[in-house]
Design a protein around this motif. Sequence first.
Motif, mmCIF file in Angstrom:
data_model
loop_
_atom_site.group_PDB
_atom_site.id
_atom_site.type_symbol
_atom_site.label_atom_id
_atom_site.label_comp_id
_atom_site.label_asym_id
_atom_site.label_seq_id
_atom_site.Cartn_x
_atom_site.Cartn_y
_atom_site.Cartn_z
ATOM 1 N N SER A 25 0.429 -14.700 11.317
ATOM 2 C CA SER A 25 -0.873 -14.017 11.315
ATOM 3 C C SER A 25 -0.991 -12.987 12.428
ATOM 4 C CB SER A 25 -1.996 -15.053 11.460
ATOM 5 O OG SER A 25 -1.987 -15.938 10.379
ATOM 6 N N LYS A 26 0.113 -12.728 13.146
ATOM 7 C CA LYS A 26 -0.001 -11.822 14.295
ATOM 8 C C LYS A 26 -0.388 -10.408 13.884
ATOM 9 C CE LYS A 26 5.006 -10.886 14.647
ATOM 10 N NZ LYS A 26 5.472 -11.752 13.533
ATOM 11 N N ASN A 27 -0.047 -10.039 12.651
ATOM 12 C CA ASN A 27 -0.454 -8.691 12.224
ATOM 13 C C ASN A 27 -1.976 -8.609 12.085
ATOM 14 O OD1 ASN A 27 -0.353 -10.352 9.919
ATOM 15 N ND2 ASN A 27 0.033 -8.621 8.559
ATOM 16 N N MET A 28 -2.615 -9.715 11.721
ATOM 17 C CA MET A 28 -4.072 -9.708 11.612
ATOM 18 C C MET A 28 -4.719 -9.679 12.998
ATOM 19 S SD MET A 28 -5.057 -9.388 8.559
ATOM 20 C CE MET A 28 -3.635 -8.433 8.091
ATOM 21 N N PHE A 29 -4.044 -10.298 13.959
ATOM 22 C CA PHE A 29 -4.520 -10.211 15.339
ATOM 23 C C PHE A 29 -4.464 -8.747 15.794
ATOM 24 C CE2 PHE A 29 -4.363 -10.298 19.915
ATOM 25 C CZ PHE A 29 -5.117 -11.401 20.301
ATOM 26 N N ALA A 30 -3.353 -8.100 15.492
ATOM 27 C CA ALA A 30 -3.203 -6.682 15.862
ATOM 28 C C ALA A 30 -4.257 -5.828 15.155
ATOM 29 C CB ALA A 30 -1.802 -6.189 15.499
ATOM 30 N N ALA B 184 3.935 -0.179 13.608
ATOM 31 C CA ALA B 184 5.370 -0.292 13.348
ATOM 32 C C ALA B 184 5.840 -1.696 13.698
ATOM 33 C CB ALA B 184 6.147 0.733 14.157
ATOM 34 N N GLY B 185 6.681 -2.226 12.840
ATOM 35 C CA GLY B 185 7.212 -3.559 13.098
ATOM 36 C C GLY B 185 8.404 -3.826 12.224
ATOM 37 N N ASP B 186 8.799 -5.079 12.207
ATOM 38 C CA ASP B 186 9.903 -5.456 11.338
ATOM 39 C C ASP B 186 9.399 -5.478 9.892
ATOM 40 O OD1 ASP B 186 12.689 -6.328 11.591
ATOM 41 O OD2 ASP B 186 11.959 -8.069 10.469
ATOM 42 N N SER B 187 10.341 -5.315 8.934
ATOM 43 C CA SER B 187 9.942 -5.305 7.515
ATOM 44 C C SER B 187 9.109 -6.529 7.154
ATOM 45 C CB SER B 187 11.170 -5.277 6.619
ATOM 46 O OG SER B 187 11.909 -4.133 6.859
ATOM 47 N N GLY B 188 9.371 -7.635 7.813
ATOM 48 C CA GLY B 188 8.653 -8.861 7.481
ATOM 49 C C GLY B 188 7.352 -9.045 8.234
ATOM 50 N N ASP B 189 6.980 -8.072 9.073
ATOM 51 C CA ASP B 189 5.799 -8.250 9.933
ATOM 52 C C ASP B 189 4.477 -7.890 9.261
ATOM 53 O OD1 ASP B 189 7.178 -9.246 12.069
ATOM 54 O OD2 ASP B 189 7.347 -7.345 13.137
ATOM 55 N N GLY B 190 4.535 -7.385 8.040
ATOM 56 C CA GLY B 190 3.285 -7.073 7.341
ATOM 57 C C GLY B 190 2.617 -5.786 7.804
ATOM 58 N N MET B 191 3.417 -4.813 8.200
ATOM 59 C CA MET B 191 2.829 -3.568 8.699
ATOM 60 C C MET B 191 2.148 -2.750 7.601
ATOM 61 S SD MET B 191 3.121 -3.408 11.935
ATOM 62 C CE MET B 191 2.628 -5.112 11.777
ATOM 63 N N GLN B 192 2.713 -2.787 6.371
ATOM 64 C CA GLN B 192 2.099 -2.027 5.279
ATOM 65 C C GLN B 192 0.726 -2.611 4.950
ATOM 66 O OE1 GLN B 192 3.535 0.800 4.416
ATOM 67 N NE2 GLN B 192 5.304 0.298 5.674
ATOM 68 N N LEU B 193 0.637 -3.934 4.972
ATOM 69 C CA LEU B 193 -0.647 -4.588 4.700
ATOM 70 C C LEU B 193 -1.643 -4.259 5.812
ATOM 71 C CD1 LEU B 193 -2.349 -6.601 3.016
ATOM 72 C CD2 LEU B 193 -1.537 -8.382 4.570
ATOM 73 N N THR B 194 -1.174 -4.335 7.050
ATOM 74 C CA THR B 194 -2.049 -4.030 8.178
ATOM 75 C C THR B 194 -2.579 -2.604 8.057
ATOM 76 O OG1 THR B 194 -0.605 -5.458 9.470
ATOM 77 C CG2 THR B 194 -2.159 -4.096 10.695
ATOM 78 N N GLY B 195 -1.672 -1.685 7.740
ATOM 79 C CA GLY B 195 -2.078 -0.292 7.589
ATOM 80 C C GLY B 195 -3.064 -0.111 6.452
ATOM 81 N N ASP B 196 -2.784 -0.769 5.343
ATOM 82 C CA ASP B 196 -3.682 -0.700 4.183
ATOM 83 C C ASP B 196 -5.082 -1.166 4.541
ATOM 84 O OD1 ASP B 196 -2.230 0.342 2.162
ATOM 85 O OD2 ASP B 196 -1.633 -1.576 1.275
ATOM 86 N N ARG B 197 -5.133 -2.266 5.269
ATOM 87 C CA ARG B 197 -6.434 -2.844 5.630
ATOM 88 C C ARG B 197 -7.186 -1.937 6.592
ATOM 89 N NH1 ARG B 197 -8.820 -4.432 2.401
ATOM 90 N NH2 ARG B 197 -7.178 -3.616 1.108
ATOM 91 N N PHE B 198 -6.477 -1.399 7.569
ATOM 92 C CA PHE B 198 -7.131 -0.490 8.514
ATOM 93 C C PHE B 198 -7.642 0.738 7.755
ATOM 94 C CE2 PHE B 198 -7.760 2.453 11.934
ATOM 95 C CZ PHE B 198 -8.113 1.660 13.008
ATOM 96 N N THR B 199 -6.849 1.184 6.767
ATOM 97 C CA THR B 199 -7.238 2.331 5.948
ATOM 98 C C THR B 199 -8.502 2.014 5.160
ATOM 99 O OG1 THR B 199 -4.937 2.942 5.729
ATOM 100 C CG2 THR B 199 -6.448 3.899 4.134
ATOM 101 N N ALA B 200 -8.545 0.817 4.583
ATOM 102 C CA ALA B 200 -9.709 0.456 3.775
ATOM 103 C C ALA B 200 -10.968 0.436 4.635
ATOM 104 C CB ALA B 200 -9.468 -0.903 3.112
ATOM 105 N N GLY B 201 -10.842 -0.132 5.847
ATOM 106 C CA GLY B 201 -11.990 -0.164 6.748
ATOM 107 C C GLY B 201 -12.422 1.236 7.149
ATOM 108 N N THR B 202 -11.435 2.091 7.354
ATOM 109 C CA THR B 202 -11.706 3.469 7.763
ATOM 110 C C THR B 202 -12.359 4.253 6.631
ATOM 111 O OG1 THR B 202 -9.912 3.433 9.340
ATOM 112 C CG2 THR B 202 -10.550 5.589 8.515
ATOM 113 N N ALA B 203 -11.888 4.007 5.417
ATOM 114 C CA ALA B 203 -12.485 4.669 4.263
ATOM 115 C C ALA B 203 -13.932 4.224 4.104
ATOM 116 C CB ALA B 203 -11.689 4.337 2.999
ATOM 117 N N GLU B 204 -14.153 2.931 4.257
ATOM 118 C CA GLU B 204 -15.509 2.404 4.120
ATOM 119 C C GLU B 204 -16.424 2.998 5.188
ATOM 120 O OE1 GLU B 204 -16.177 -1.667 5.187
ATOM 121 O OE2 GLU B 204 -17.402 -2.005 3.413
ATOM 122 N N PHE B 205 -15.880 3.211 6.346
ATOM 123 C CA PHE B 205 -16.670 3.761 7.453
ATOM 124 C C PHE B 205 -17.044 5.218 7.186
ATOM 125 C CE2 PHE B 205 -16.942 5.681 11.742
ATOM 126 C CZ PHE B 205 -17.983 4.913 12.242
ATOM 127 N N GLY B 206 -16.248 5.892 6.371
ATOM 128 C CA GLY B 206 -16.629 7.245 5.986
ATOM 129 C C GLY B 206 -15.842 8.355 6.663
#
Lengths: 348, 614
Positions: free
Chosen positions: B162-167, B16-38
Amino acid sequence: MTELVNGKGLSLVPKTDVKQGLKDFKSDQEVRWCPGCGDYAILAAVQSFLPELGLKRENIVFVSGIGCSSRFPYYLNTYGFHSIHGRAPAIATGLAASRPDLSVWVITGDGDALSIGGNHLIHALRRNVNLNILLFNNRIYGLTKGQYSPTSEVGKITKSTPMGSLDKPFNPISLAIGAEASFVARTIDSDRKHLQSVLREATAHQGTSLVEIYQNCNIFNDNAFEQLKDPEIRDDITLRLEHGQPIVSSTKAAVRAANGSIEVVARDTVSADQILVHDAHNPDPSVAFALSRLDEPAFEHVPIGIFRQVSRPAYDVLMAEQLEEAVAQKGSADLSELLLGGDTWRIG
Amino acid sequence: MTKQVQQLDRVIIRFAGDSGDGMQLTGDRFTAGTAEFGNDLSTLPNFPAEIRAPAGTLPGVSSFQLHFADHDILTPGDAPNVLVAMNPAALKANLGDLPRGADIIANTDEFTKRNLQKVGYAANPLEDESLSEWRVHAVPLTSLTVKALEGFDLSKKDAERSKNMFALGLLSWLYHRPTEHTIRFLEQKFAKKPDIAKANIAAFQAGWNYGETTESFSVSYEVKPARLAPGVYRNISGNQALAYGLIAASVQSKLPLFLGSYPITPASDILHELSKHKRFGIRTFQAEDEIAGVGAALGAAFGGALGVTTTSGPGVALKAETVGLAVTTELPLIIVDVQRAGPSTGMPTKTEQTDLLMAMFGRNGESPVPIVAAATPSDCFNAAVEAARIAVKYRTPVMLLSDGYLANGSEPWRLPEVSDLPDISEEFTTTANGADGEFLPYKRDTETLARPWAIPGTAGLEHRIGGIEKADGTGNISYDPNNHDFMVRTRAAKIAGIDVPDLEVDDPDGDARVLVVGWGSTYGPIAAAVRRIRREGGKVAQTHLRHLNPLPANTGEVLKRYDKVLLPEINLGQLALLLRARYLVDVISYNRVRGLPFKAEELAGVIQDVIDND
């Protein structure tokens, strides 16, 4: 240099070798307009014009909205779609954009096209899909029995405006030019020869052509265009618009006004080289727009003919090109490949 | 020091963050990694309708919830185990959903006096005792990111971005997500800006390393891959699946797809997706308004295309007249309604099931329309193919219902074999069907009651159709009273006679006395709740309606088989009204209209109450 008049409006519509006549385009339905309605003349003009195109009849479609004029498709032995109020340009857009092999016509009236369907009309014009829009303008609501329309003059006394209408009318030609229409013309129900000459150019035009047809409603707004039909004065007030020809009536001429616009003066007060020569192909719409304002507010001098006829890419052609380009760039489609695109993983 | 690794069977994370913090992208990326992991997974994005609400305020909070597990799961999860709060607003807006004991990872850099005041915190909650019941990890995400990027030629502002990528890096370490995927993604996304790509990758790796080295995190977690059915999978959102379903329907019906659409949340992504696939011969037409969108689709259908329009509730309201025209001209048309919270503009980014009665009845005259509803994000694919099958076979407009939750939520999708997809093609009529060699556009197929579909360009079948009542057979204008009564009944009979599969009931032991009925996106939460009840030894049956009109032939029999029928809906009882009227069954409604999907725990409680009060 880009061509000014493309003439390709029917280039993708299949032709027939069979000789056609008026009767080929008459349907078996009884025509049911009021006796004396201007629509009869327009129907007869269209039915006798269509054979000239030499198109396969099955590749012609008439789409209409709601109103007296919108019954038109039932009386033509082509494909037809009598739709809902104001939406014919939208429905015809979907048809024409997906079927470039069809000659698609929209039949509409001043209420249908300019009130309820105003939004679709202006967007069809700016989009420039290959359509012929015939706007029957009788300056009244006929089918709902006589209320004023968006082209009725201010102060019109009708059932819904017993003390006179308050809203300023649309000028359909000005509206169309303002909406970036590539083909805009005006003609009149009673002049079959002129009407057909305009249709000839409109069908040849690739893109949206708007043809305003002054049409008499003898029940609710009789003689609305009487001046233009009266042998005594019609030649005096009708300014013929013919590309490359001076804009004149029998006694009047259009000239540049001191304020930069156009004014109409007595023909014998100006020399021939002062008279404005009509250039329907001018990419700049401002002169055509100025011409469209000449009949305001009353029929003192009315330009009749093709105001504007310029070549601009047609939406349906561009749309088809994008589809071809997509195949050229990425190869033809494969559903399995689509589903397997993106990140996939296998289990088991 | 080797850190402790703890095994978990499932985890729910909310970024969760501000609209400009890139939370949807962060979530998408974590999802992609999780999907790849199985892992099996389910996601729930939640964002404001405003593109950029004032920074740091509660209305500006955007979040992305992800549930992943080592087993098959059905929902994005009720309550997060971990909240990543990028600012005080994100903490305040989400704390209420967080069970005691959950982890909070808070970006301390944003907990400034000004930001705290913006959301009404008198004191810094990270520094007083107010969060003592949670496990708080106070991490200066912004300044750590800036520090990690010191060697890069970036402004401070760009580095902070880039703080969302750090998170993401930190969370990826915490849950043992693979990193290659995210690195590859960043390289591709910023292929034209290699410096930005490198900086984001560096921030991501710095986050990972921070987790590895800091004492703030002593334990990391492992969630083993799920044992799902064998096959090839991809992660997919409802809108994308629906777009793919329409493409598949075009291929399987051998009809070119024509989409007439006007942008509207939450349906626009279907337009966006379809516009990318022109090589399938798909024409996407962004119309001037909702009415033109459906009008153009209907015009294309008259010309022999698979006409589709995509919208949400307000758009359906505008399209109603044209849908009626499609009913009476009996042309195939698909109207996709991605439902959102109403009435009027309502809450555009929030979900609801409140358009069912509009889909059913929202037109003048007797104008029945089949209704198909998708149950899960990936099921939007199947629902689209089914809607097209009905539209084409019966020459009718079909309402296809999705909703905001399905549209933006995602889950792993086991890809169908294209060869297994149904052939839904129908022949155009090319020959006259009248006794005297004439063409009768309203002479029907005796079995389906569908009328012939003869398209312009077919010689000898020239005909006129329209909105005025038509004489049976000829289609000529008719005001004959008996003809109208006949045509009204025939149109109704055609829709009522559509072949829909029987309702299947999940009742493992066959001895449940309570049946839970659902439709649309409540499938996941209901099924998860039913599992909970059964895990505790309770007995409950479940059934789910894909077809809302016509209802499956055995619906009444199924409902009457049980002592009690419970129907949870995200509306005030719309399907319940239909079922009660049609079958005289005393359906028990459970209704919440909060713009959010049901929670499994909530529904389990409701089901248990119904069982207990037996």
